[in-house]
Design a protein around this motif. Structure first.
Motif, PDB file in Angstrom:
ATOM      1  N   ALA A  11      39.935  29.660  42.146  1.00  0.00           N
ATOM      2  CA  ALA A  11      40.729  30.167  41.029  1.00  0.00           C
ATOM      3  C   ALA A  11      42.160  29.643  41.101  1.00  0.00           C
ATOM      4  CB  ALA A  11      40.712  31.691  41.032  1.00  0.00           C
ATOM      5  N   ARG A  12      42.714  29.574  42.307  1.00  0.00           N
ATOM      6  CA  ARG A  12      44.064  29.024  42.466  1.00  0.00           C
ATOM      7  C   ARG A  12      44.111  27.561  42.062  1.00  0.00           C
ATOM      8  NH1 ARG A  12      45.351  31.981  48.256  1.00  0.00           N
ATOM      9  NH2 ARG A  12      46.311  33.873  47.391  1.00  0.00           N
ATOM     10  N   GLY A  15      44.467  27.222  38.402  1.00  0.00           N
ATOM     11  CA  GLY A  15      45.836  27.447  37.953  1.00  0.00           C
ATOM     12  C   GLY A  15      46.703  26.227  38.132  1.00  0.00           C
ATOM     13  N   GLY A  26      49.086  28.677  33.131  1.00  0.00           N
ATOM     14  CA  GLY A  26      48.345  29.197  34.268  1.00  0.00           C
ATOM     15  C   GLY A  26      48.537  30.685  34.465  1.00  0.00           C
ATOM     16  N   THR A  27      48.828  31.415  33.373  1.00  0.00           N
ATOM     17  CA  THR A  27      49.087  32.845  33.492  1.00  0.00           C
ATOM     18  C   THR A  27      47.840  33.699  33.274  1.00  0.00           C
ATOM     19  OG1 THR A  27      49.701  33.017  31.158  1.00  0.00           O
ATOM     20  CG2 THR A  27      51.474  32.567  32.743  1.00  0.00           C
ATOM     21  N   THR A  28      46.788  33.118  32.729  1.00  0.00           N
ATOM     22  CA  THR A  28      45.569  33.900  32.482  1.00  0.00           C
ATOM     23  C   THR A  28      44.304  33.237  33.016  1.00  0.00           C
ATOM     24  OG1 THR A  28      45.234  32.902  30.296  1.00  0.00           O
ATOM     25  CG2 THR A  28      46.545  34.907  30.384  1.00  0.00           C
ATOM     26  N   PRO A  30      43.449  31.343  35.679  1.00  0.00           N
ATOM     27  CA  PRO A  30      43.009  31.567  37.064  1.00  0.00           C
ATOM     28  C   PRO A  30      42.389  32.949  37.249  1.00  0.00           C
ATOM     29  CG  PRO A  30      45.172  30.556  37.027  1.00  0.00           C
ATOM     30  CD  PRO A  30      44.877  30.952  35.619  1.00  0.00           C
ATOM     31  N   GLY A  31      43.014  33.958  36.637  1.00  0.00           N
ATOM     32  CA  GLY A  31      42.484  35.311  36.745  1.00  0.00           C
ATOM     33  C   GLY A  31      41.142  35.460  36.075  1.00  0.00           C
ATOM     34  N   ASN A  83      53.318  40.546  37.409  1.00  0.00           N
ATOM     35  CA  ASN A  83      52.901  39.669  36.306  1.00  0.00           C
ATOM     36  C   ASN A  83      54.078  39.413  35.373  1.00  0.00           C
ATOM     37  OD1 ASN A  83      52.722  42.420  35.605  1.00  0.00           O
ATOM     38  ND2 ASN A  83      51.050  42.112  34.158  1.00  0.00           N
ATOM     39  N   TRP A  91      42.941  39.990  33.621  1.00  0.00           N
ATOM     40  CA  TRP A  91      43.032  38.628  34.160  1.00  0.00           C
ATOM     41  C   TRP A  91      44.485  38.221  34.432  1.00  0.00           C
ATOM     42  CZ3 TRP A  91      40.031  39.815  29.809  1.00  0.00           C
ATOM     43  CH2 TRP A  91      40.704  39.775  28.587  1.00  0.00           C
ATOM     44  N   THR A  95      45.733  37.040  38.018  1.00  0.00           N
ATOM     45  CA  THR A  95      46.476  35.797  38.217  1.00  0.00           C
ATOM     46  C   THR A  95      47.714  36.031  39.077  1.00  0.00           C
ATOM     47  OG1 THR A  95      45.698  34.869  36.113  1.00  0.00           O
ATOM     48  CG2 THR A  95      47.692  33.918  37.052  1.00  0.00           C
ATOM     49  N   ALA A  99      48.648  34.336  42.682  1.00  0.00           N
ATOM     50  CA  ALA A  99      49.741  33.367  42.787  1.00  0.00           C
ATOM     51  C   ALA A  99      50.863  33.802  43.708  1.00  0.00           C
ATOM     52  CB  ALA A  99      50.306  33.085  41.390  1.00  0.00           C
TER      53      ALA A  99
END
Length: 457
Positions: A11-12, A15, A26-28, A30-31, A83, A91, A95, A99
């Protein structure tokens, strides 16, 4: 079976790729990927936050309130997993957990996602600001949300402390136990400067009924929408006395406000650089939460005095010789407070406005709420209003019926063309009032022109 660590790494990597592509922040994503790979990821990552988690939710003001708490924590040298980009569904929280590193969490959470996220993260502190009618096609009536929140609060009784708005009956009631008394671990905040009360209830007033007996509440005074001092004449339920209260409020237009507070730690004075009574409520919530997080009062007041507007929440951008002040509007109560603030800014020449009304999913498909917003407040105070967005024509009709001069209203649906029209002639100040997706379009346009950073940077 893929190990949890491998899922986190994957997932990282998504992102990193998203940001490198320039197509997203990359704010949603990856989550989303992580929750698809591991549905219980929030709980597993949240368990690593040894100092606990604070969750903030409200219809209006959760982004600003969370930013205020983050600023107060930073003043104490604490850097929570947060966040910051404002992605506030599951999500977005996932994320942030992916992060960032840290031993405590601070998350703003969308109203409809609050129960699920809270159940997974088991917060040590829950800050609840208000419930207003907002996007009925998505959320339903606010009473439905309130019932869901009540069940969630019950399930966390004894493990989660609560910071609640005493002036919102639906929120204040969450702090009462089955006998009508106040639960343990509850702190209330509210406004007690009667000079700030509205002369009459607004058209957007949401009638609230007592959850104990169903009788309508009676109001002695109201400050913002249905936020105020109330009681039930049938069963005796009434507004609780707040531990953190604004005893004196001086509104200074767009430059902010000066607020005197009563707190359990003694009086506080805050010079808040964010305008409007709604931001006073945000500050009260943040102060109450920060005190619960064991922060020093002087650090809190200093942090709030240095606040900058959160994304789209009263930020000002210089464009040539013009200051463009951006004020998000998305429901009647929030729009009314923006209009109320602009009344203090209306000079002899009149206001220059750019108003964008969209009906995309994130805005809510039903835009009939504009008829509940009191645009009549600015009748006679507007020099020019450029209407933009997917429902620009409907907005123009609303402004006409609000008494705005027809010759002052222009319709330019496209964001770029309408903004250029609003800036034509280089007025000293233009106030931009966009709904959410129109705000995103505006920021992307300004970023492409080099006039503002993208919101996720």
């Amino acid at each position: 079976m893929i190990a949890f660590g491998a899922k986190v790494a994957a997932a990282r990597a998504v992102g990193v790729a998203s940001r490198a592509s320039g197509k997203g922040g990359g704010t949603t994503l990856p989550g989303r990927v992580l929750l698809r790979l591991e549905p219980e990821a929030l709980g597993r990552l949240g368990a690593r936050l040894g100092r606990g988690t604070t969750i903030v939710s409200a219809t209006n003001g959760k982004t600003t309130t969370t930013a205020m708490i983050a600023a107060a924590l930073a003043a104490e040298g604490r850097d929570p997993v947060h966040n910051r980009a404002g992605s506030n569904m599951a999500w977005g929280v996932a994320t942030a957990l992916l992060a960032q590193k840290g031993d405590e969490g601070l998350f703003e959470v969308d109203e409809a996602w609050l129960s699920q996220v809270a159940d997974e993260l088991d917060p040590s502190l829950l800050v609840l600001g208000n419930l207003f009618r907002d996007q009925l096609d998505r959320y339903g009536e606010m009473e439905t949300l309130a019932e869901g929140w009540a069940a969630m609060v019950d399930s966390h009784a004894g493990s989660t402390r609560l910071v609640l708005n005493a002036d919102d009956p639906a929120i204040a009631d969450l702090g009462r136990d089955g006998e009508g008394g106040v639960r343990a671990g509850v702190v209330y905040f509210g406004i007690e400067d009667n000079a700030q009360a509205l002369p009459e209830l607004q058209h957007a007033f949401d009638a609230i009924h007592c959850r104990r007996c169903g009788h309508p509440y009676e109001y002695e005074r109201a400050f913002v929408g249905h936020l105020g001092h109330y009681s039930c004449s049938n069963c005796g339920a009434q507004r609780p006395r707040p531990e953190v209260a604004a005893t004196r409020v001086e509104l200074l237009g767009m430059s902010g406000s000066r607020v005197t507070l009563r707190t359990p730690q003694g009086p506080m004075l805050i010079d808040l650089p964010l305008p409007g009574l709604y931001n006073v409520y945000n500050a009260l919530a943040a102060v109450a939460a920060a005190l619960e997080l064991q922060l020093a009062p002087q650090r809190i007041s200093t942090a709030l005095a240095g606040m900058r507007a959160a994304f789209g929440r009263v930020e000002t951008i210089e464009i040539g010789r013009t200051d463009l002040s951006i004020l998000l509007i998305k429901n009647p109560a929030g729009a009314n407070e923006v209009l109320r603030t602009l009344m203090l800014e209306a000079g002899e020449g009149g206001l220059e406005l750019w108003i964008a009304l969209n009906d995309r999913t994130a805005d809510g498909r039903d835009v009939s709420w504009v008829w509940d917003a009191d645009f009549e407040l600015l009748a006679g105070a507007v020099r020019r209003a450029v209407c933009s967005g997917t429902r620009a024509a409907e907005l123009a009709v609303r402004l006409k019926y609000a008494g705005w001069p027809v010759e002052a209203i222009e319709i330019v649906p496209e964001v770029e063309g309408s903004l250029d029209r609003a800036l034509a002639g280089s007025p000293a100040k233009v106030f931009a009032l966009p709904t959410y997706t129109a705000l995103l379009e505006l920021r992307r346009l300004l970023a492409a022109r080099g006039q503002a950073k993208e919101f996720w940077q």
